[in-house]
Scaffold this motif. Structure first.
Motif, mmCIF file in Angstrom:
data_model
loop_
_atom_site.group_PDB
_atom_site.id
_atom_site.type_symbol
_atom_site.label_atom_id
_atom_site.label_comp_id
_atom_site.label_asym_id
_atom_site.label_seq_id
_atom_site.Cartn_x
_atom_site.Cartn_y
_atom_site.Cartn_z
ATOM 1 N N GLY A 7 -0.654 -55.876 39.419
ATOM 2 C CA GLY A 7 -1.600 -56.877 39.916
ATOM 3 C C GLY A 7 -1.647 -56.899 41.429
ATOM 4 O O GLY A 7 -0.599 -56.887 42.094
ATOM 5 N N ALA A 8 -2.853 -56.901 41.978
ATOM 6 C CA ALA A 8 -3.035 -56.968 43.440
ATOM 7 C C ALA A 8 -4.129 -57.974 43.760
ATOM 8 O O ALA A 8 -5.062 -57.693 44.523
ATOM 9 N N GLY A 9 -4.036 -59.142 43.152
ATOM 10 C CA GLY A 9 -4.995 -60.205 43.416
ATOM 11 C C GLY A 9 -4.509 -61.066 44.572
ATOM 12 O O GLY A 9 -3.878 -60.574 45.524
ATOM 13 N N ARG A 65 -6.830 -53.397 37.337
ATOM 14 C CA ARG A 65 -7.873 -53.023 36.367
ATOM 15 C C ARG A 65 -8.895 -52.103 37.009
ATOM 16 O O ARG A 65 -9.318 -51.123 36.456
ATOM 17 N N ASN A 66 -9.264 -52.477 38.241
ATOM 18 C CA ASN A 66 -10.377 -51.793 38.895
ATOM 19 C C ASN A 66 -9.899 -51.168 40.208
ATOM 20 O O ASN A 66 -9.594 -51.884 41.174
ATOM 21 N N LEU A 67 -9.850 -49.825 40.239
ATOM 22 C CA LEU A 67 -9.322 -49.130 41.424
ATOM 23 C C LEU A 67 -10.160 -49.406 42.669
ATOM 24 O O LEU A 67 -9.662 -49.349 43.789
ATOM 25 N N LYS A 90 -12.179 -55.151 45.488
ATOM 26 C CA LYS A 90 -11.965 -55.574 46.870
ATOM 27 C C LYS A 90 -10.601 -56.262 46.970
ATOM 28 O O LYS A 90 -10.247 -57.067 46.110
ATOM 29 N N ARG A 91 -9.833 -55.922 47.986
ATOM 30 C CA ARG A 91 -8.480 -56.508 48.156
ATOM 31 C C ARG A 91 -8.474 -57.425 49.360
ATOM 32 O O ARG A 91 -9.201 -57.211 50.323
ATOM 33 N N ASP A 92 -7.611 -58.434 49.340
ATOM 34 C CA ASP A 92 -7.526 -59.381 50.464
ATOM 35 C C ASP A 92 -6.943 -58.726 51.707
ATOM 36 O O ASP A 92 -7.147 -59.200 52.827
ATOM 37 N N ALA A 105 0.647 -73.379 46.021
ATOM 38 C CA ALA A 105 -0.158 -72.210 45.685
ATOM 39 C C ALA A 105 -0.566 -71.521 46.971
ATOM 40 O O ALA A 105 -0.100 -71.889 48.061
ATOM 41 N N GLY A 106 -1.440 -70.522 46.837
ATOM 42 C CA GLY A 106 -1.861 -69.746 48.008
ATOM 43 C C GLY A 106 -1.217 -68.373 47.914
ATOM 44 O O GLY A 106 -0.042 -68.266 47.563
ATOM 45 N N GLY A 107 -2.013 -67.333 48.206
ATOM 46 C CA GLY A 107 -1.529 -65.974 48.021
ATOM 47 C C GLY A 107 -0.277 -65.673 48.826
ATOM 48 O O GLY A 107 0.766 -65.316 48.278
HETATM 49 P P1 NAP Z 1 -5.586 -62.797 40.512
HETATM 50 O O1 NAP Z 1 -6.042 -63.027 41.909
HETATM 51 O O2 NAP Z 1 -6.527 -63.076 39.385
HETATM 52 O O3 NAP Z 1 -5.128 -61.266 40.405
HETATM 53 C C1 NAP Z 1 -4.788 -60.653 39.199
HETATM 54 C C2 NAP Z 1 -4.505 -59.178 39.453
HETATM 55 O O4 NAP Z 1 -4.028 -58.613 38.247
HETATM 56 C C3 NAP Z 1 -5.736 -58.389 39.881
HETATM 57 O O5 NAP Z 1 -5.411 -57.458 40.868
HETATM 58 C C4 NAP Z 1 -6.159 -57.671 38.594
HETATM 59 O O6 NAP Z 1 -6.734 -56.418 38.803
HETATM 60 C C5 NAP Z 1 -4.812 -57.477 37.927
HETATM 61 N N1 NAP Z 1 -4.942 -57.429 36.478
HETATM 62 C C6 NAP Z 1 -5.386 -58.382 35.657
HETATM 63 N N2 NAP Z 1 -5.376 -57.950 34.386
HETATM 64 C C7 NAP Z 1 -4.955 -56.676 34.418
HETATM 65 C C8 NAP Z 1 -4.755 -55.687 33.451
HETATM 66 N N3 NAP Z 1 -5.039 -55.904 32.166
HETATM 67 N N4 NAP Z 1 -4.254 -54.485 33.836
HETATM 68 C C9 NAP Z 1 -3.996 -54.238 35.139
HETATM 69 N N5 NAP Z 1 -4.174 -55.146 36.119
HETATM 70 C C10 NAP Z 1 -4.652 -56.335 35.753
HETATM 71 O O7 NAP Z 1 -4.257 -63.601 40.202
HETATM 72 P P2 NAP Z 1 -3.285 -64.333 41.248
HETATM 73 O O8 NAP Z 1 -3.926 -65.586 41.733
HETATM 74 O O9 NAP Z 1 -2.775 -63.361 42.245
HETATM 75 O O10 NAP Z 1 -2.096 -64.795 40.276
HETATM 76 C C11 NAP Z 1 -1.147 -63.891 39.783
HETATM 77 C C12 NAP Z 1 -0.048 -64.660 39.047
HETATM 78 O O11 NAP Z 1 0.581 -65.525 39.962
HETATM 79 C C13 NAP Z 1 -0.557 -65.563 37.909
HETATM 80 O O12 NAP Z 1 0.381 -65.569 36.865
HETATM 81 C C14 NAP Z 1 -0.644 -66.916 38.545
HETATM 82 O O13 NAP Z 1 -0.511 -67.965 37.608
HETATM 83 C C15 NAP Z 1 0.541 -66.850 39.481
HETATM 84 N N6 NAP Z 1 0.458 -67.759 40.628
HETATM 85 C C16 NAP Z 1 -0.631 -67.711 41.446
HETATM 86 C C17 NAP Z 1 -0.687 -68.556 42.540
HETATM 87 C C18 NAP Z 1 -1.869 -68.526 43.476
HETATM 88 O O14 NAP Z 1 -1.889 -69.294 44.432
HETATM 89 N N7 NAP Z 1 -2.853 -67.673 43.279
HETATM 90 C C19 NAP Z 1 0.366 -69.470 42.785
HETATM 91 C C20 NAP Z 1 1.475 -69.481 41.935
HETATM 92 C C21 NAP Z 1 1.506 -68.616 40.857
HETATM 93 P P3 NAP Z 1 -8.170 -56.222 39.521
HETATM 94 O O15 NAP Z 1 -7.946 -56.669 40.923
HETATM 95 O O16 NAP Z 1 -8.467 -54.799 39.427
HETATM 96 O O17 NAP Z 1 -9.105 -57.117 38.748
#
Ligand code: NAP
Length: 441
Positions: free
Chosen positions: A13-15, A48-50, A53-55, A309-311
């Motif tokens: 995951g690289a969200g 999922r998608n090579l 767009k990445r942050d 929260a927050g990346g």
């Molecule tokens: P996100 O922005 O939705 O990113 C999800 C990443 O996972 C994306 O890069 C996506 O790929 C990849 N992904 C999803 N399904 C996949 C699959 N089937 N195979 C391969 N890659 C896959 O999520 P996030 O906000 O970073 O959160 C990640 C985790 O941290 C979650 O469990 C969330 O509950 C937890 N969390 C988040 C925060 C926050 O502030 N965001 C805070 C605390 C905890 P693509 O980019 O190619 O779509």
């Protein structure tokens, strides 16, 4: 530079969070190596998608869509995909192939935690999840390690930033729920589908995780009583303010002593909007911030506060776990399993004892207050405060009405809810406006 052993780190995951973790791992590699006692080599990033767009800018050659192959041969697997599948399968694959796992996935742990921790126990692996509850705030380690010698009595947590942001703006601006929610969505504080936040599901997952750790007990998500904030309106916020309270969505995890005729302690885990005294430290948690207030027998009151929260903020907690995992790999030995030996039963909401504020609209005529007081007394609900205000009659009103705001002493939820039903059917109560629990001393 010290010649460290190299550990292979796979990132799934690289969200929002994953991209920041990758960036910090690459930027601060040398410093992290000195702290971990190992070079942390980011071996790849599964997405999922090579072309997504990445942050942040990350080397393209690190990306793959083949998570299964990336996991093979890894020492540490960081799962930041979110959701249940394929996260569950890949976390189990990582554990069974000898890796330690770092995850921020509260949904996964709250629903499949037992399966994952059991799998880790069997092979002597460790699962780290500091970021799974309250984002950047260190709370998992304090509960698991720092307070392991104490007895936690109660946790009251503001563990969902979106709902705290909404309730805080309603409180400070007198705004309506729907308006603030729409603005929060525009600003990116709330999801397009806000259900998980506003209905309390996200907070309930975190409550299950915190209660499991605090009480050394497996707390399934189904055991968490959950209510969201959609019924909170501007009038309730104003009435709370008038009585010296603020409304917060709280995750309450509480140790209960044995009830009459029963043996042993039990626990209650619940999420609902509650009244918090404005002098309580939790009342000053504003905006999207989180805080976890812990009461322990010996340590007393502790409060953990910060970004929930927050990346990049969450990436801090994830990297702390990565360093811990690396240290364990270098030191060797099996991982320490979750302690669930206390195995305390979780009681239903009806057994909870707390204080309440009941707001009623009643007929404004002699004897009504006495009738209401009699019904409360018959229901074993003792009155602490009463405030009555006359409601200005509308043009089509048939009779005069008054608003009664009743603060109770502690009462049992079951008694309270039965009493409120009797009040509603009493003939003198026109409307039960709200019933809110009061939390915190
Ligand atoms: P996100 O922005 O939705 O990113 C999800 C990443 O996972 C994306 O890069 C996506 O790929 C990849 N992904 C999803 N399904 C996949 C699959 N089937 N195979 C391969 N890659 C896959 O999520 P996030 O906000 O970073 O959160 C990640 C985790 O941290 C979650 O469990 C969330 O509950 C937890 N969390 C988040 C925060 C926050 O502030 N965001 C805070 C605390 C905890 P693509 O980019 O190619 O779509």
């Amino acid at each position: 530079m010290t010649d460290y052993r190299t550990l292979r780190v796979a990132l799934l995951g690289a969200g929002a969070v994953g991209s920041q973790v990758a960036d910090l791992l690459l930027k601060h590699g040398d410093e992290l190596a000195d702290r971990a006692g190992a070079t942390l080599e980011l071996s790849g990033i599964a997405v999922r998608n090579l072309d997504g767009k990445r942050d942040v800018d990350l080397p393209r050659e690190l990306f793959t869509t083949d998570a299964e192959t990336l996991i093979v041969g890894s020492d540490i697997v960081i799962e930041l995909m979110g959701g249940i599948e394929p996260a569950r399968t890949q976390v189990l694959q990582a554990i069974n192939s000898g890796a330690d796992v770092v995850t921020a996935n509260k949904a996964l742990l709250a629903t499949h935690g037992t399966e994952i921790f059991d799998a880790a126990d069997q092979v002597g692996a460790q699962v780290y999840y500091e970021a799974a509850a309250a984002g950047a705030i260190p709370i998992i380690r304090p509960l698991r390690d720092s307070l392991a010698g104490d007895r936690v009595v109660r946790i009251m947590g503001i563990v969902n930033g979106t709902t705290n942001y909404i309730l805080d703006r309603m409180d400070t601006e007198g705004a309506d729920f729907a308006d603030v929610l729409a603005q929060a969505q525009d600003l990116g504080y709330a999801e397009a589908d806000p259900t998980a936040d506003v209905e309390g599901y996200d907070a309930a997952q975190k409550a299950a995780i915190l209660a499991s750790l605090a009480f050394h007990t497996t707390v399934p998500l189904e055991a968490v009583h959950r209510e969201g904030i959609t019924s909170v309106d501007a009038a309730m916020i104003e009435s709370a303010r008038h009585a010296g309270y603020v409304i917060k969505l709280l995750a309450v995890c509480e140790r209960l002593s044995a009830a009459d005729g029963e043996e042993g302690e039990s626990i209650s885990v619940r999420v609902y909007p509650a009244l918090v005294d404005r002098a309580h430290p939790l009342a000053s948690v504003h905006g999207a911030n989180n805080a976890v207030f812990v009461q322990a027998e010996a340590a007393g009151d502790l409060m953990f506060y910060g970004a929930g929260a927050g990346g990049v903020q969450t990436a801090s907690a994830v990297l702390g776990d990565v360093v811990s995992a690396a240290r364990r790999h270098i030191a060797g030995g099996v991982g320490v399993g979750e302690s669930t030996r206390a195995n305390l039963p979780t009681v239903p909401i009806g057994r909870v004892i707390t204080r309440y504020q009941i707001t009623l609209e009643v007929d404004d005529k002699p004897g009504v207050l006495a009738t209401v007081a009699g019904i409360l007394s018959d229901g074993r609900v003792s009155i602490a405060t009463v405030e009555q205000t006359v409601i200005e009659p509308t043009a089509d009103a048939t009779g005069a009405s008054a608003r009664l705001v009743i603060g109770t002493h502690t009462a049992r939820e079951q008694d309270l809810s039965e009493t409120v039903e009797r009040l509603a059917a009493s003939g003198v109560v026109e409307r039960v406006v709200s019933v809110l629990r009061v939390e915190g001393n």
